[in-house]
Design a protein around this motif. Structure first.
Motif, PDB file in Angstrom:
ATOM      1  N   LEU A  48       2.715   1.531  -3.993  1.00 52.60           N
ATOM      2  CA  LEU A  48       1.367   2.167  -4.507  1.00 52.60           C
ATOM      3  C   LEU A  48       1.597   3.589  -4.501  1.00 52.60           C
ATOM      4  O   LEU A  48       1.743   4.742  -5.700  1.00 52.60           O
ATOM      5  CB  LEU A  48       0.476   1.818  -4.163  1.00 52.60           C
ATOM      6  N   LEU A  49       1.817   4.407  -3.365  1.00 52.96           N
ATOM      7  CA  LEU A  49       1.582   6.029  -2.641  1.00 52.96           C
ATOM      8  C   LEU A  49       3.269   6.614  -3.680  1.00 52.96           C
ATOM      9  O   LEU A  49       3.100   7.484  -4.416  1.00 52.96           O
ATOM     10  CB  LEU A  49       1.866   5.886  -1.783  1.00 52.96           C
ATOM     11  N   GLY A  50       4.051   6.061  -3.268  1.00 52.93           N
ATOM     12  CA  GLY A  50       5.224   5.852  -3.760  1.00 52.93           C
ATOM     13  C   GLY A  50       5.944   5.697  -5.116  1.00 52.93           C
ATOM     14  O   GLY A  50       6.391   6.501  -5.846  1.00 52.93           O
ATOM     15  N   ALA A  51       5.029   4.944  -5.799  1.00 52.41           N
ATOM     16  CA  ALA A  51       4.665   4.455  -6.946  1.00 52.41           C
ATOM     17  C   ALA A  51       4.383   6.010  -8.343  1.00 52.41           C
ATOM     18  O   ALA A  51       4.483   6.326  -8.703  1.00 52.41           O
ATOM     19  CB  ALA A  51       4.183   3.406  -7.568  1.00 52.41           C
ATOM     20  N   HIS A  52       3.268   6.112  -7.242  1.00 54.34           N
ATOM     21  CA  HIS A  52       1.798   7.374  -8.035  1.00 54.34           C
ATOM     22  C   HIS A  52       3.483   8.698  -7.704  1.00 54.34           C
ATOM     23  O   HIS A  52       3.341   8.847  -8.894  1.00 54.34           O
ATOM     24  CB  HIS A  52       0.154   7.870  -7.555  1.00 54.34           C
ATOM     25  N   ILE A  53       4.129   8.987  -6.950  1.00 49.59           N
ATOM     26  CA  ILE A  53       5.320   9.506  -6.522  1.00 49.59           C
ATOM     27  C   ILE A  53       6.469   9.864  -8.137  1.00 49.59           C
ATOM     28  O   ILE A  53       6.727  10.999  -8.396  1.00 49.59           O
ATOM     29  CB  ILE A  53       5.918  10.423  -5.238  1.00 49.59           C
TER      30      ILE A  53
ATOM     31  N   LEU B   7       1.309  -1.022  -0.104  1.00 52.11           N
ATOM     32  CA  LEU B   7       0.073   0.004   0.231  1.00 52.11           C
ATOM     33  C   LEU B   7       0.496   1.061  -0.038  1.00 52.11           C
ATOM     34  O   LEU B   7       0.739   2.274  -1.084  1.00 52.11           O
ATOM     35  CB  LEU B   7      -0.781   0.094   1.567  1.00 52.11           C
ATOM     36  N   LEU B   8       2.266   1.485   0.992  1.00 54.55           N
ATOM     37  CA  LEU B   8       2.612   2.735   1.471  1.00 54.55           C
ATOM     38  C   LEU B   8       3.427   2.378  -0.228  1.00 54.55           C
ATOM     39  O   LEU B   8       3.857   3.949  -1.094  1.00 54.55           O
ATOM     40  CB  LEU B   8       3.962   2.350   1.963  1.00 54.55           C
TER      41      LEU B   8
END
Length: 433
Positions: free
Chosen positions: A388-393, A385-386
């Protein structure tokens, strides 16, 4: 006064310590090209390769000359090192004319202070000479060493500077790769400690990974020795990140000169816009739907109103007639960045495709640390989950490989956890029954 100055420039036998100062910028002008024509052939077969070229190169900067093949970039570079003669105009080095017939003492100083790194690292090296002799040749010719021990020390230090080893000195050029040969050529030029280096597409024949190493070497010498570069290239995506100022040349005419960011944000001449639109976009979807801006020379009507290079403000020079210059000035006065790339909307029918514009900032080269390392897959698996947030960044900042690696690891991690939870639930149901 001007006649006296011209006479002084024509009769000087030595290069002064400092060049003239540009009144507008307050910078020292190292090289000045004034209204230069270069012609090949004679009579009916004469071909004018460079037409009325004018630009200045300031001390300590990287001035890039870009344009398509055959536009005259290398011809200008070879004129600077006195290989191609000028049919008209002149070239000044620190205010002293170095084009045409000059005294022998001045010619030797020009050779000593202006060096060239050639495009083809194989053809520019003597295959019958060892690396030691190739790098030392300039030292021999100008006797720039005290004794043999001093020469050997200088050569070994320079070889280390360019990333090679002392044991390479006894080898011959054919024993090296293309990138290593280019390093040898760079060492040969830089051991002379020149003030100006003409780099004629020094990275176009190299692999992408090697290109960055050679560019870093050039910047290293610039920081440590204050070297000035005339960098000749056809790839605007490269020169944007290494240049202080850029000149754009089309079929022998210099059509635009400006600082790097100024040129990319406010490309005035349509040929400059066509070069920017040709820069590859790292995202394959955007590249597939990109619309190229094609330059059509017939849009210019120079039959009566003749063109000239004019400063439209912000030290930005553009080639055009009076009508075009007024349009360029009005466009620049708005101070709104000009979008040079359009991307088709692939979701709409072909006959009704809308286009959105993107700026040069959207098409930067992939960041150096965008490696897509295995560790991003592992991190994504551990913390999906964390991650996926990093991938978005990462995606937002154009780290495409890191984005894909992190996303892939996160998806595998989520699927793995879903399977474990499903099996646990199944076992719990069977236990209850």
């Amino acid at each position: 006064m001007n006649n006296e100055k011209t006479k002084l420039e024509a009769t000087s036998r030595h290069i002064p310590e400092h060049g003239p100062i540009d009144e507008k910028t307050g910078k020292e002008i190292l090289l000045s090209v004034r209204n230069m024509d270069i012609v090949f052939g004679k009579g009916d077969k004469a071909f004018k390769a460079v037409k009325n070229a004018s630009f200045d190169i300031y001390k300590g900067e990287t001035f890039s000359l870009v344009g398509e093949s055959g536009s005259g970039k290398t011809t200008i570079g070879r004129a600077v090192i006195r290989v191609n003669p000028c049919a008209a105009g002149e070239i000044l080095y620190k205010g002293v004319r170095i084009s045409g017939k000059i005294p022998h003492s001045l010619d030797r100083e020009v050779i000593r202070n202006i060096q060239m790194v050639f495009q083809d690292p194989a053809a520019s090296l003597n295959e019958r000479a060892t690396v030691d002799y190739i790098v030392s040749e300039g030292l021999y010719n100008f006797h720039l060493y005290k004794d043999e021990a001093d020469r050997v020390d200088k050569v070994e230090k320079m070889i280390n500077e360019v990333g090679l080893l002392p044991e390479h000195l006894t080898r011959y050029p054919h024993e090296f790769s293309g990138g290593q040969r280019q390093r040898i050529g760079l060492a040969r030029a830089m051991i002379m400690e020149p003030e100006l280096v003409v780099a004629d597409e020094p990275i176009s024949a190299l692999d992408v990974s090697i290109r960055a190493q050679v560019l870093n070497l050039l910047k290293k010498f610039q920081r440590e020795q204050g070297t000035t570069y005339l960098f000749i290239a056809h790839d605007l995506s490269i020169v944007r990140f290494i240049s202080d100022r850029i000149g754009v040349i089309y079929k022998g005419d210099i059509v635009e000169v400006a600082e790097a960011e100024e040129l990319f944000n406010y490309p005035m001449h349509p040929y400059t816009r066509s070069l920017i639109s040709a820069i590859p976009i790292p995202d394959p979807k955007l590249e597939k739907n990109k619309e190229l801006f094609t330059y059509d020379p017939s849009v210019h009507d120079y039959s009566e109103d003749k063109p000239e290079m004019v400063d439209i403000g912000n030290n930005h020079f553009v080639y055009g007639n009076k009508k075009e210059i007024e349009e360029y000035k009005a466009l620049r006065a708005k101070n709104v960045p000009i979008k040079s790339i359009t991307i088709r909307d692939e979701n709409e029918p072909a006959h009704a495709q809308s286009a959105r514009e993107i700026s040069p900032e959207d098409i930067q080269m992939p960041p150096a640390r965008d490696t897509g390392s295995y560790w991003y897959n592992f991190l994504g698996f551990l913390l999906p989950l964390l991650s996926l947030l990093g991938a978005h960044i990462f995606r937002k900042h154009n780290y495409i490989r890191n984005f894909k690696a992190l996303k892939k690891g996160a998806i595998v991690g989520l699927i793995f956890r879903a399977v474990i939870i499903g099996l646990f639930a199944l076992l719990l149901v069977l236990a209850v029954l």
